[in-house]
Enzyme design. Structure first.
Site, mmCIF file in Angstrom:
data_model
loop_
_atom_site.group_PDB
_atom_site.id
_atom_site.type_symbol
_atom_site.label_atom_id
_atom_site.label_comp_id
_atom_site.label_asym_id
_atom_site.label_seq_id
_atom_site.Cartn_x
_atom_site.Cartn_y
_atom_site.Cartn_z
ATOM 1 N N GLY A 36 1.126 -0.875 0.113
ATOM 2 C CA GLY A 36 0.038 -0.251 -0.106
ATOM 3 C C GLY A 36 0.675 1.230 -0.150
ATOM 4 N N ASN A 37 2.225 1.101 1.144
ATOM 5 C CA ASN A 37 2.628 2.273 0.517
ATOM 6 C C ASN A 37 3.603 2.775 -0.656
ATOM 7 O OD1 ASN A 37 4.465 0.378 0.187
ATOM 8 N ND2 ASN A 37 6.165 1.051 1.387
ATOM 9 N N LYS A 69 -13.064 -10.850 6.571
ATOM 10 C CA LYS A 69 -12.367 -8.813 6.401
ATOM 11 C C LYS A 69 -13.666 -8.383 6.125
ATOM 12 C CE LYS A 69 -8.422 -10.980 4.746
ATOM 13 N NZ LYS A 69 -7.189 -10.243 5.377
ATOM 14 N N LYS A 87 -3.378 -10.342 -1.638
ATOM 15 C CA LYS A 87 -2.435 -10.400 -3.273
ATOM 16 C C LYS A 87 -0.879 -10.947 -3.205
ATOM 17 C CE LYS A 87 -0.288 -6.635 -1.539
ATOM 18 N NZ LYS A 87 1.298 -6.822 -1.082
ATOM 19 N N LYS A 139 2.950 -12.710 3.912
ATOM 20 C CA LYS A 139 3.168 -12.449 3.060
ATOM 21 C C LYS A 139 4.588 -13.930 2.665
ATOM 22 C CE LYS A 139 3.608 -7.288 3.435
ATOM 23 N NZ LYS A 139 2.045 -7.591 2.478
#
Length: 312
Positions: free
Chosen positions: A12-13, A128, A212, A274
Site C-alpha cells: 500500500g505504501n 474481511k 494479494k 507474506k
C-alpha cells in the site's frame, strides 16, 4: 540468454491512500520499476487495493442510500474498478519514466480474474470487513438477507466477506504473451477479481477478497518466475519483533520459515501472510527465491545486499 522473470507485489505504501497521494506514490514507484527493467529483467507487477476498493465500494453503497434508482454494486465489480483506477496511474507513471530515460518500452494493464474454489472453507468463516459503516439495525437487516456483518472496532457495523485461496489465474495466457512480447505487465490487482466457474463454464463473480500476496505467489509460480519480490514497510523480516531480543533476518530456508511460523513469530494481520506466500513460491520449484524488503531497496535485494531472501 533468456531474461530473468521477476514478479513484484507492491504494498500500500507504493500506491498512496487517495487520488493525489496515488499519483505521487506511483511516480516514485515507477523509478524503481524502471531501474529493475534496465537490469534486463522481465517485470510483472501486482498490487494491493485495500484503501481504493473500500473507497469505491463505500461510494457505491452510499449511492444506493441516496437514490433508489441504483442497484447494489457487487464487490467483484468494485475490485475490477480498482484494478483499472490503480492500473492506469501506475501504467502511465512507468511509461513516462521510460520516456524520460529515452527507452521505448511497452507497459500493459490486464484486468485479471482469479478463480477460487466455491467449497473453500473461508466462505464459512468470512473475516474481511468492506464498505461503509452501518447502524446495528442496518446490519441486522443485512444478516436477515444472508449477508454477514460484524462490529468493527467500535466504529459501527460492516459487511464481512471471505478470503479464499486463489486457484487459477484466468488471464494467464494473455499475461504470458505480453511478457514474451517485452511488456512490463500490471496484473492481478487487489489479488484479482474473485470468480468461480459455474456448471456451464461461465465465470461468476463472488463476494470475496483474495490476498494479494497469495495471488502473486501463484502468478509467479505459473509464470515460472525466478524471483517473487514482496514489498513491505520494513527492509527485512524480524523475529521477536519489537522486543529486546529482536533479530533481523537476511536469509531463510523454507524449513526455517516454517519453524518460525509454528512459533507464531509473525503477526497474523501483516507479516504472516507474506511469509506464507513467500514459502509457497520458494518451494514450488528448485531455484526459486522470494525477497521481502522495502520498495527502494528492491534492486539491492536482488543483488543480495539487503532484504530477507526465502529459498528452498
Amino acid at each position: 540468454m533468456e531474461k530473468k522473470k521477476v514478479v513484484i507485489a507492491l504494498g500500500g505504501n507504493a500506491l498512496g491512500k487517495d487520488i493525489e497521494e496515488q499519483k505521487e506514490a506511483v511516480a516514485k514507484t515507477a523509478k524503481v520499476i524502471v531501474d529493475l527493467a534496465q537490469q534486463g529483467l522481465d517485470i510483472i507487477i501486482t498490487h494491493g487495493n485495500g484503501p481504493q476498493v473500500g473507497m469505491i465500494q463505500k461510494a457505491m453503497d452510499n449511492l444506493i442510500c441516496e437514490s433508489e434508482n441504483y442497484k447494489q454494486v457487487p464487490l467483484p465489480t468494485s475490485v475490477a474498478m480498482s484494478q483499472g483506477y490503480i492500473g492506469i496511474d501506475l501504467q502511465n507513471a512507468i511509461k513516462y519514466e521510460l520516456y524520460a530515460r529515452g527507452i521505448d518500452g511497452k507497459v500493459s494493464t490486464i484486468l485479471s480474474q482469479v478463480e477460487v474454489d466455491p467449497e473453500d472453507e473461508a466462505f464459512q468463516h468470512p473475516t474481511k470487513p468492506i464498505g461503509r459503516f452501518m447502524t446495528k439495525e442496518e446490519a441486522e437487516q443485512s444478516e436477515a438477507n444472508g449477508v454477514h456483518c460484524m462490529e468493527d472496532a467500535g466504529r459501527g457495523y460492516r459487511v464481512v466477506v471471505a478470503s479464499p485461496m486463489p486457484k487459477r489465474i484466468r488471464e494467464l495466457q494473455t499475461i504470458k504473451t505480453l511478457v514474451g512480447a517485452g511488456h512490463i505487465v500490471i496484473t492481478c490487482g487487489g489479488g484479482g477479481i474473485p470468480v468461480i466457474s459455474d456448471k456451464d463454464g461461465r465465470l461468476v463473480g463472488v463476494n470475496a477478497v483474495i490476498d494479494k500476496d497469495n495471488a502473486s505467489s501463484l502468478l509467479a509460480a505459473q509464470l515460472d518466475a525466478d524471483y517473487l519480490i514482496i514489498l513491505t514497510a520494513v527492509e527485512k523480516v524480524a523475529i521477536n519483533f519489537g522486543k529486546e531480543n529482536q533479530e533481523w533476518l537476511s536469509d531463510l530456508t523454507v524449513e526455517q520459515a516454517e519453524e518460525y511460523i509454528a512459533q507464531e513469530q509473525f503477526a497474523k494481520g501483516s507479516m504472516l501472510p507474506k511469509i506464507e506466500a513467500a514459502v509457497r513460491f520458494a518451494q514450488s520449484a528448485p531455484g526459486r527465491k522470494t525477497l521481502i524488503t522495502l520498495l527502494e531497496k528492491a534492486a539491492q535485494g536482488i543483488a543480495g545486499e539487503t532484504g530477507t531472501v526465502i529459498h528452498s
